[in-house]
Design a protein around this motif. Structure first.
Motif, PDB file in Angstrom:
ATOM      1  N   MET B 283       0.697  -1.190   0.019  1.00 43.88           N
ATOM      2  CA  MET B 283      -0.010   0.049  -0.086  1.00 43.88           C
ATOM      3  C   MET B 283       0.921   1.271   0.014  1.00 43.88           C
ATOM      4  O   MET B 283       0.593   2.017  -0.578  1.00 43.88           O
ATOM      5  N   GLN B 284       1.878   1.125   0.800  1.00 43.63           N
ATOM      6  CA  GLN B 284       2.807   2.427   0.744  1.00 43.63           C
ATOM      7  C   GLN B 284       3.431   2.627  -0.401  1.00 43.63           C
ATOM      8  O   GLN B 284       3.661   3.789  -0.988  1.00 43.63           O
ATOM      9  N   SER B 285       3.846   1.674  -1.253  1.00 41.61           N
ATOM     10  CA  SER B 285       4.247   1.572  -2.521  1.00 41.61           C
ATOM     11  C   SER B 285       3.609   2.383  -3.438  1.00 41.61           C
ATOM     12  O   SER B 285       3.754   3.359  -4.091  1.00 41.61           O
ATOM     13  N   TRP B 286       2.137   1.954  -3.363  1.00 42.27           N
ATOM     14  CA  TRP B 286       1.279   2.521  -4.232  1.00 42.27           C
ATOM     15  C   TRP B 286       0.811   4.179  -4.136  1.00 42.27           C
ATOM     16  O   TRP B 286       0.858   4.784  -4.909  1.00 42.27           O
ATOM     17  N   MET B 287       1.062   4.253  -2.702  1.00 43.01           N
ATOM     18  CA  MET B 287       0.684   5.679  -2.402  1.00 43.01           C
ATOM     19  C   MET B 287       1.705   6.662  -2.807  1.00 43.01           C
ATOM     20  O   MET B 287       1.574   7.656  -3.055  1.00 43.01           O
ATOM     21  N   GLY B 288       2.943   5.924  -2.422  1.00 41.92           N
ATOM     22  CA  GLY B 288       4.207   6.584  -2.959  1.00 41.92           C
ATOM     23  C   GLY B 288       4.267   7.360  -4.297  1.00 41.92           C
ATOM     24  O   GLY B 288       4.579   8.257  -4.836  1.00 41.92           O
ATOM     25  N   GLU B 322      14.092   6.072  -3.015  1.00 38.58           N
ATOM     26  CA  GLU B 322      13.725   5.460  -1.774  1.00 38.58           C
ATOM     27  C   GLU B 322      12.359   4.508  -2.104  1.00 38.58           C
ATOM     28  O   GLU B 322      12.309   3.567  -1.796  1.00 38.58           O
ATOM     29  N   LEU B 323      11.522   5.300  -2.913  1.00 38.03           N
ATOM     30  CA  LEU B 323      10.373   4.402  -3.378  1.00 38.03           C
ATOM     31  C   LEU B 323      10.671   3.216  -4.186  1.00 38.03           C
ATOM     32  O   LEU B 323       9.968   2.326  -3.973  1.00 38.03           O
ATOM     33  N   ASP B 324      11.721   3.552  -5.056  1.00 33.17           N
ATOM     34  CA  ASP B 324      11.993   2.410  -5.992  1.00 33.17           C
ATOM     35  C   ASP B 324      12.575   1.295  -5.283  1.00 33.17           C
ATOM     36  O   ASP B 324      12.477  -0.137  -5.330  1.00 33.17           O
ATOM     37  N   LEU B 325      13.319   1.604  -3.998  1.00 31.88           N
ATOM     38  CA  LEU B 325      13.907   0.584  -3.236  1.00 31.88           C
ATOM     39  C   LEU B 325      12.694  -0.110  -2.631  1.00 31.88           C
ATOM     40  O   LEU B 325      12.886  -1.507  -2.510  1.00 31.88           O
TER      41      LEU B 325
END
Lengths: 351, 388
Positions: B283-288, B322-325
């Motif tokens: 979820m954090q990934s999508w929101m990011g 950082e999102l990509d990581l």
């Protein structure tokens, strides 16, 4: 496609900012904390003079008839200055709800002009919140009952005060009895109204959290530029710089999410609720990180009553779960992204 | 505020989508960090240029379409949505070209841009040196003026795909008595000049991603200089701004990854949910990715109204890297014990190219100025903290 605010929206925000800079200094907020009501009539009257209480009230009821995008900017300022008043509950949320009540003109006529001129306080009771903020001062309470909307006078409810660590929060458990006489909207209408109120309230909290995050960052910057150790301002050390730079990144990427949510509500977009929940999560995370990092760069001073930081930290901590805690908002986001056929990819952002 | 596409923008999106549907290779190209893959990707650049899609923001005269930033974002969204190949000439098209348009002479623009657009000239970057990484002002590679030539001696390193690239843009010290960021000059040079030795550097994935370049009295005509002698630092900073900011990493890339991650999670949910933190990370990934897209549209709108991007470009770089990581780490966790397998392993199943992306994500916080340098820039130029 234009992701910027109108000039007059920014100008109004700037005027409010200038006003609060003078009228809401931390010393003054501390004085208001100490009063029994925790509220200042004087401040409220001045806020009304600025036109803030009239913002959402339709022109026919003596207001300015503006909406979500204007409020998102104002709520940032209310957060930045930690205004000890649930101003937007009355002037944004209650005004929004009353305006949309079905044909119950007498209620509108009675309350909307008073909201606009700043003489009415209206509290909101929604089941997502266990308590009602500022219920003791409310001239009217708008309360949820099985999706119905009830308008209840203060002398018709029993209140018990629940003190918060955040001194400007005045939280009450409200006991009351719904009757036919108190019901102003049936469930079939009330459901959407309460959903609209909840989304706007969560958006208001998000914007306040952005303002709080920025304020705590600013306090951290000021402190670390002045405080010297090893013969230098501590802000010249990379370990300190990087703590604060992380906060700037969080704020920078929470802002557009909050603004997008405001625009989605203002234009009634189908995904507005998801945008609001995303905004609330992003803004609360930014505010909590800002609290933690600012506290760290303040050192032991940050743990004192004397340093102003505590006023903003406590507000940020308290608002985290107001109008839906993280679990509530994550659930709403999850429902969207894990649904079959969800439009999640590049090019879907503005669907 | 108006967050809707105009009819014209929607028609543009459809045109991009249609072209990509017909032209994106059905089979993924070989890695552009191999000789054959590099050639594949050069050919793809030529094909893009044939449809005038290789550099959409450039003026029409030099091979572009004169697109504004919103149209560029639309193009990029469609490009990543179509899983089109990586851009082998991104150093040229996205970094050098905007700088060239700002500082180059008309002659230089005509000479370099059209060949860059077609992939005839693929560009490498020559900034880092063994002693000048994060501290770029420590550059020592010298360019000595000799009549209408510069004579270049010294070494550059970490030059991405320089083994196969045609041209290099870089910073060289033209004033031998200068220190730090004074006395540097921005020079463009072909990599086949006499005196140049290029030594491949093998990356941790075994491929030849970057190279060391040795210069032994390499003669470069003075007209290959970009902007004035000694103005190199200022010119390079403009390029660095583009690199960190909008141009290097458009949001479409991360949104496509986030979408694939959600799909991966849903396919493996029974196993993945055994670790409850995985769902949250998805979820954090999508929101990011969503936040990054929104932030980019906001920046593009502000630039359209005349705002300049300053230190906020540094917040971008930290955020996307950082999102990509996070996204690739999450994918590896979902894939569990099969995550380490090479894609051609017989039992790899549907692991896809997450491992490759995971490895590349490790480089994100390092290249284009380490995230530590970005944090210094944010602290000093955005927050006004005192310099160290």
């Amino acid at each position: 496609m234009d992701f910027t605010f109108e000039e007059q929206q920014v100008a109004f925000r700037d005027a409010v900012r200038k006003f609060l800079m003078v009228e809401a200094a931390p010393e003054m907020l501390r004085e208001i904390w100490e009063t029994e009501s925790g509220r200042s009539r004087d401040l409220r009257a001045k806020l009304a003079d600025q036109g803030i209480t009239a913002l959402s009230v339709p022109e026919e009821f003596g207001g300015i008839g503006l909406g979500d995008l204007d409020w998102v900017l104002i709520n940032q300022e209310l957060g930045y200055y930690a205004i000890p008043d649930s101003l937007s509950d009355t002037a944004y949320l209650a005004a929004w709800m009353l305006t949309r009540l079905p044909s119950d003109i007498s209620l509108k006529k009675a309350w909307l002009p008073r909201i606009a001129n700043g003489t009415a306080r209206i509290a909101l009771g929604h089941p997502v919140n266990p308590f009602v903020a500022d219920a003791q001062l409310a001239d009217l309470l708008l309360l949820w009952h099985n999706d119905e909307v009830h308008a209840v006078q203060r002398d018709q409810v029993k209140l018990s005060f629940n003190p918060s660590i955040e001194m400007s929060r005045r939280l009450y458990k409200v006991e009351w009895k719904p009757t036919d006489a108190t019901r102003v909207a049936p469930a079939r209408i009330g459901k959407d109204l309460w959903e609209g109120v909840l989304n706007r309230a969560a958006l208001a909290v998000s914007a306040q959290q952005l303002g709080l995050a920025q304020r705590m960052l600013d306090l951290g910057i000021d402190h670390s530029a002045q405080r010297k150790q090893f013969g230098k301002p501590i802000g010249s050390f990379q370990a300190v710089k990087h703590q604060l730079a992380d906060v700037a990144v969080k704020i920078e990427f929470a802002k557009p999410v909050v603004f997008r949510a405001a625009q989605a509500l203002a234009t009634n977009r189908p995904r507005a609720a998801v945008h609001v929940s995303h905004a609330k999560l992003a803004a609360c995370e930014a505010a909590w990180l800002s609290a933690r990092r600012s506290m760290q760069v303040h050192g032991a001073m940050g743990y004192t009553w004397e340093a102003d930081l505590q006023m903003f930290m406590k507000r940020a901590w308290a608002l985290d779960a107001a109008w839906g805690d993280r679990a509530y908002h994550k659930t709403r986001v999850a429902k969207f992204i894990f649904a079959e056929g969800a439009e999640l990819g590049p090019g879907d952002t503005f669907n | 505020m108006r967050l809707e596409y105009t009819d014209r923008q929607q028609r543009f999106r459809q045109e991009v989508r249609d072209w990509l549907e017909q032209n994106v290779p059905k089979q993924p190209l070989r890695s552009f960090d191999t000789e054959e893959g590099f050639a594949d990707h050069r050919a793809w650049e030529g094909k893009l240029a044939g449809g005038r899609w290789s550099a959409v923001t450039w003026p029409k005269e030099v091979g572009g379409r004169g697109c504004d930033l919103i149209e560029w974002l639309i193009f990029e969204e469609e490009y990543w949505r179509a899983s089109a190949p990586l851009r082998v000439n991104q150093n040229g098209i996205f970094l050098l070209a905007p700088t060239l348009m700002e500082y180059g002479t008309d002659e230089q623009k005509q000479r370099f841009l059209p060949r860059m657009a077609t992939g005839e000239d693929i560009w490498a970057q020559g900034w880092s040196e063994p002693g000048a990484g994060s501290d770029m002002a420590a550059i020592r590679c010298k360019a000595v003026r000799d009549g209408d030539h510069y004579v270049i001696s010294g070494q550059k390193t970490w030059s991405t795909r320089a083994v196969w690239a045609d041209w290099l843009f870089g910073l060289f010290r033209t004033d031998p008595d200068s220190v730090r960021h004074h006395g540097l000059t921005f020079i463009l040079l072909p990599l086949n000049l006499p005196g140049i030795t290029i030594r491949p550097v093998q990356q941790l994935n075994g491929q030849t991603g970057f190279a060391e370049i040795f210069f032994d009295e390499v003669r470069v005509p003075v007209h290959n200089r970009l902007a004035d002698e000694g103005a190199g630092w200022q010119v390079a900073m403009a390029t660095a701004g583009f690199e960190r900011g909008l141009m290097l990493r458009s949001p479409g890339r991360f949104q496509q990854t986030a979408k694939s991650l959600v799909e991966l999670y849903l396919r493996h949910q029974a196993h993945a949910d055994a670790d409850p933190s995985v769902r949250d990370a998805v979820m954090q990934s999508w929101m990011g990715a969503e936040a990054y897209a929104l932030a980019t549209y906001r920046t593009a709108s502000r630039m359209a109204k005349g705002a300049q991007i300053g230190a906020e470009a540094s917040t971008n770089k930290i955020f996307w890297s950082e999102l990509d990581l996070l996204m690739h780490e999450t994918a590896m966790r979902i894939l569990g014990a099969r995550a380490e397998l090479m894609p051609h392993a017989p039992d790899a199943g549907d692991i896809g190219n997450w491992l490759d992306g995971f490895l590349f994500a490790q480089a994100g916080p390092i290249y284009a100025g380490t995230n530590e340098i970005q944090r210094n820039i944010i602290a000093e130029r955005m927050l006004g903290l005192p310099r160290s």
